[in-house]
Write a protein that holds these residues in place. Structure first.
Motif, PDB file in Angstrom:
ATOM      1  N   UNK A  99      -4.618  -9.972 -10.303  1.00  0.00           N
ATOM      2  CA  UNK A  99      -4.542  -8.896  -9.315  1.00  0.00           C
ATOM      3  C   UNK A  99      -3.179  -8.904  -8.639  1.00  0.00           C
ATOM      4  N   UNK A 100      -2.476  -7.772  -8.692  1.00  0.00           N
ATOM      5  CA  UNK A 100      -1.218  -7.611  -7.950  1.00  0.00           C
ATOM      6  C   UNK A 100      -0.274  -8.789  -8.185  1.00  0.00           C
ATOM      7  N   UNK A 101       0.003  -9.069  -9.450  1.00  0.00           N
ATOM      8  CA  UNK A 101       0.763 -10.266  -9.769  1.00  0.00           C
ATOM      9  C   UNK A 101       1.867  -9.976 -10.766  1.00  0.00           C
ATOM     10  N   UNK A 183      -5.369  -5.811 -12.404  1.00  0.00           N
ATOM     11  CA  UNK A 183      -5.440  -4.764 -11.387  1.00  0.00           C
ATOM     12  C   UNK A 183      -4.079  -4.622 -10.722  1.00  0.00           C
ATOM     13  N   UNK A 184      -3.670  -3.391 -10.451  1.00  0.00           N
ATOM     14  CA  UNK A 184      -2.357  -3.155  -9.868  1.00  0.00           C
ATOM     15  C   UNK A 184      -2.418  -1.955  -8.935  1.00  0.00           C
ATOM     16  N   UNK A 190       6.415  -4.647  -5.508  1.00  0.00           N
ATOM     17  CA  UNK A 190       6.743  -5.996  -5.967  1.00  0.00           C
ATOM     18  C   UNK A 190       6.065  -6.289  -7.297  1.00  0.00           C
ATOM     19  N   UNK A 191       4.740  -6.257  -7.307  1.00  0.00           N
ATOM     20  CA  UNK A 191       3.979  -6.416  -8.550  1.00  0.00           C
ATOM     21  C   UNK A 191       3.645  -5.011  -9.045  1.00  0.00           C
ATOM     22  N   UNK A 192       4.598  -4.393  -9.707  1.00  0.00           N
ATOM     23  CA  UNK A 192       4.547  -2.966 -10.004  1.00  0.00           C
ATOM     24  C   UNK A 192       3.646  -2.662 -11.206  1.00  0.00           C
ATOM     25  N   UNK A 193       3.249  -1.392 -11.358  1.00  0.00           N
ATOM     26  CA  UNK A 193       2.497  -1.003 -12.550  1.00  0.00           C
ATOM     27  C   UNK A 193       3.238  -1.331 -13.851  1.00  0.00           C
ATOM     28  N   UNK A 194       4.561  -1.225 -13.861  1.00  0.00           N
ATOM     29  CA  UNK A 194       5.319  -1.563 -15.079  1.00  0.00           C
ATOM     30  C   UNK A 194       5.155  -3.037 -15.423  1.00  0.00           C
ATOM     31  N   UNK A 210      -5.397   0.797 -12.456  1.00  0.00           N
ATOM     32  CA  UNK A 210      -4.425   1.105 -11.411  1.00  0.00           C
ATOM     33  C   UNK A 210      -5.130   1.734 -10.210  1.00  0.00           C
ATOM     34  N   UNK A 211      -4.817   1.226  -9.021  1.00  0.00           N
ATOM     35  CA  UNK A 211      -5.374   1.721  -7.764  1.00  0.00           C
ATOM     36  C   UNK A 211      -4.302   2.531  -7.031  1.00  0.00           C
ATOM     37  N   UNK A 212      -4.732   3.473  -6.231  1.00  0.00           N
ATOM     38  CA  UNK A 212      -3.794   4.260  -5.423  1.00  0.00           C
ATOM     39  C   UNK A 212      -3.551   3.527  -4.099  1.00  0.00           C
TER      40      UNK A 212
END
Length: 238
Positions: A99-101, A183-184, A190-194, A210-212
């Motif tokens: 998650x977000x990493x 999850x992003x 910082x921990x971007x979708x790319x 992907x979350x908004x």
């Protein structure tokens, strides 16, 4: 009750980001939320608040609890820890939720040696938390996260952030074969979708949701986080 899911927090949070999810998936799953070394209710040691030591600590915890292959859920630094754990202890992973990493260095502060002196770690921590939410976010949305800052200290924060700034597992994640959910937040700078898609490209069969939101989607949209995680857990072979 049920099969174990172990939740691992990030560098400026503790197990306090997980209470909603620990008991959310019975009877199939039981949740265990960890305070890493130096954080929350865990011991503050002179050193050891780094990714490799956290991996060793988590394996030792699983051993103590007689857990062989849990589902591991890691947020931010927690996700970095779990990537390293999956590479070094592949036989101890039933599934991964990242998650977000990132799979490379995560730089959250530009002057790490000064954390603790002369810069107060509490101010640095508050800034990192606030900046992890989209611009214009009402501070009430992240104030609960600020309450736990006094449970760590300058040495813990400096060592953990330094460890995060030096890690690079990019290109090695092809060795991970456990079911993996990534999850992003679309607004995470910082921990971007790319970066999330780059991790996905390395782990066969992994999926990205992907979350908004910004970095802490479990705080911004807890209902969707719980739903997405629950669907992934339900998809795992029993």
């Amino acid at each position: 009750s049920g099969d174990p899911v172990i939740y691992v927090h990030g560098v400026v949070t503790t197990s306090n980001i997980f209470p909603r999810y620990v008991a959310a998936y019975p009877p199939a799953y039981r949740g265990i939320a960890v305070d890493l070394r130096g954080y929350g209710d865990s011991e503050k040691t002179p050193a050891g608040s780094n990714i490799d030591q956290f991996v060793s600590d988590l394996i030792a915890l699983a051993d103590q609890l007689n857990i062989r292959k849990p589902v591991w859920v890691g947020v931010s630094m927690g996700g970095m820890i779990l990537q390293r754990l999956a590479l070094t202890h592949p036989d101890r992973v039933r599934a991964l939720v990242l998650v977000s990493t990132t799979d490379g260095a995560m730089i959250l502060d530009k002057d790490l040696p000064t954390i603790g002196a002369p810069r107060d770690y509490r101010e640095v921590s508050r800034n990192i938390i606030a900046e992890s939410f989209p611009a214009g976010t009402n501070p009430r949305n992240y104030e609960p996260l600020l309450d736990r800052i006094p449970t760590w200290n300058g040495d813990v924060l400096r060592e953990a952030l330094t460890s995060m700034s030096r890690i690079n597992d990019h290109g090695q994640l092809t060795a991970i074969n456990a079911p993996t959910l990534i999850m992003v937040g679309a607004k995470d700078g910082v921990a971007t979708p790319a970066i999330a898609k780059g991790i996905q490209s390395q782990i066969a069969g992994s999926q990205v949701v992907e979350f908004d939101t910004g970095h802490f989607m479990m705080a911004e949209n807890p209902e969707q986080f719980q739903s997405v995680l629950g669907a992934f857990l339900s998809s795992l072979p029993r």
